[in-house]
Design an enzyme around this catalytic site. Sequence first.
Site, PDB file in Angstrom:
ATOM      1  N   ALA A  14     -59.659 -42.726 -75.128  1.00 20.77           N
ATOM      2  CA  ALA A  14     -59.748 -44.092 -74.579  1.00 20.77           C
ATOM      3  C   ALA A  14     -59.449 -45.182 -75.604  1.00 20.77           C
ATOM      4  O   ALA A  14     -59.601 -46.365 -75.287  1.00 20.77           O
ATOM      5  CB  ALA A  14     -61.146 -44.309 -73.993  1.00 20.77           C
ATOM      6  N   GLY A  17     -53.400 -46.980 -75.574  1.00 20.64           N
ATOM      7  CA  GLY A  17     -52.458 -46.574 -74.539  1.00 20.64           C
ATOM      8  C   GLY A  17     -53.039 -46.458 -73.151  1.00 20.64           C
ATOM      9  O   GLY A  17     -53.806 -47.300 -72.692  1.00 20.64           O
ATOM     10  N   TYR A 161     -44.801 -28.727 -75.959  1.00 13.97           N
ATOM     11  CA  TYR A 161     -45.633 -29.740 -75.286  1.00 13.97           C
ATOM     12  C   TYR A 161     -45.515 -29.597 -73.772  1.00 13.97           C
ATOM     13  O   TYR A 161     -46.516 -29.639 -73.054  1.00 13.97           O
ATOM     14  CB  TYR A 161     -45.182 -31.138 -75.716  1.00 13.97           C
ATOM     15  CG  TYR A 161     -45.709 -32.252 -74.845  1.00 13.97           C
ATOM     16  CD1 TYR A 161     -47.015 -32.700 -74.972  1.00 13.97           C
ATOM     17  CD2 TYR A 161     -44.886 -32.868 -73.887  1.00 13.97           C
ATOM     18  CE1 TYR A 161     -47.505 -33.726 -74.163  1.00 13.97           C
ATOM     19  CE2 TYR A 161     -45.367 -33.883 -73.090  1.00 13.97           C
ATOM     20  CZ  TYR A 161     -46.670 -34.312 -73.233  1.00 13.97           C
ATOM     21  OH  TYR A 161     -47.146 -35.315 -72.428  1.00 13.97           O
TER      22      TYR A 161
END
Length: 255
Positions: A14, A17, A161
Site C-alpha cells: 500500500a 502506486g 513474471y
Amino acid sequence: MDRWRGRVALVTGASVGIGAAIAKELVRCGMKVVGCARDVEKIQNLAAECQSAGHSGVLVPFECDLNNEEEILSMFAAIKDQHKGVDVCINNAGLAHPESLLHGQTSGWKNMLDVNVLALCICSREAYQSMKERNVDDGHIINLNSMSGHRVVHSTDVHFYSSTKFAVTALTEGLRQELREANTHIRATCISPGVVETEFAPRLYSQNADKAAASYTKFKALEAIDVANSVTYVLSAPPHVQIGDIQMRPVEQVL
C-alpha cells in the site's frame, strides 16, 4: 459502498502506486484500511493525507515483509487484536525482475514466487480464517492480477513474471470454487490491468532508465486510480453477483 463503512480492509503493497490508490479510495469510502508494506513511512504520509482531506475512514500503516510468513502471521494476529479481523483482503503487492527463463537468476525467480504467489495465498488463507471465526459471510478477497496472467508477450524480461500471474488466475478461480464448497457467500475476484503508469517499470528496469521511461510513452497508460475504481466497483456489486475477473487495458494497447 455504504455497507462497507467502518469495516476492515487489508491492502498489501500500500505504500505506492496501485496499492496506495486503492487504500486511499477505500478510506474515502469510510473503511478502516490496514495498509502494509516494508516502507511504512510512505503509508504514514498517505494516512496523514487522508486525514487532512477529511475522509471518513482511517488508514492504519503496518510494516510487513511479505517474503516472511512469520511477519504475515504476526500482522494478522495484530489486526485481530486491534481491529477484530479482516473483512476485505486485497492482495495487491507484486513485483517483477528482468530474469529470463534461459539466463535468469534463481534468486529473482524465488522472490517473484514468494511475493506474487505464496504471500497472496497466505494472506488469502488467513483472511478467510479471520472471516470464518467471526461468522463474516459477505467478505471479499481481491487479487491484483495482470493481463500478463492471461497471455504471454514476446519479452524475455517478463516471462517468469507472467508465469506468476497465470498462477494468480488459477488460484483465484480455485479459491472461488473452494469458497462455494464451504457454503459461504465470501467472494473472490481478480483484477487484471494492462499497462498502468506506476513505479512498476522503473523498478523492473532500474538499470535502464530509458527503457523504463519508454514503457509509458507509447500510448496513454492506465492510472492507478483507474484500478482503484475497479476495486470499488467489485465491492459495490450486489451480494448475489460474483465478478470473477476484470480485464482492463489502455485503449491503444494491442496485447
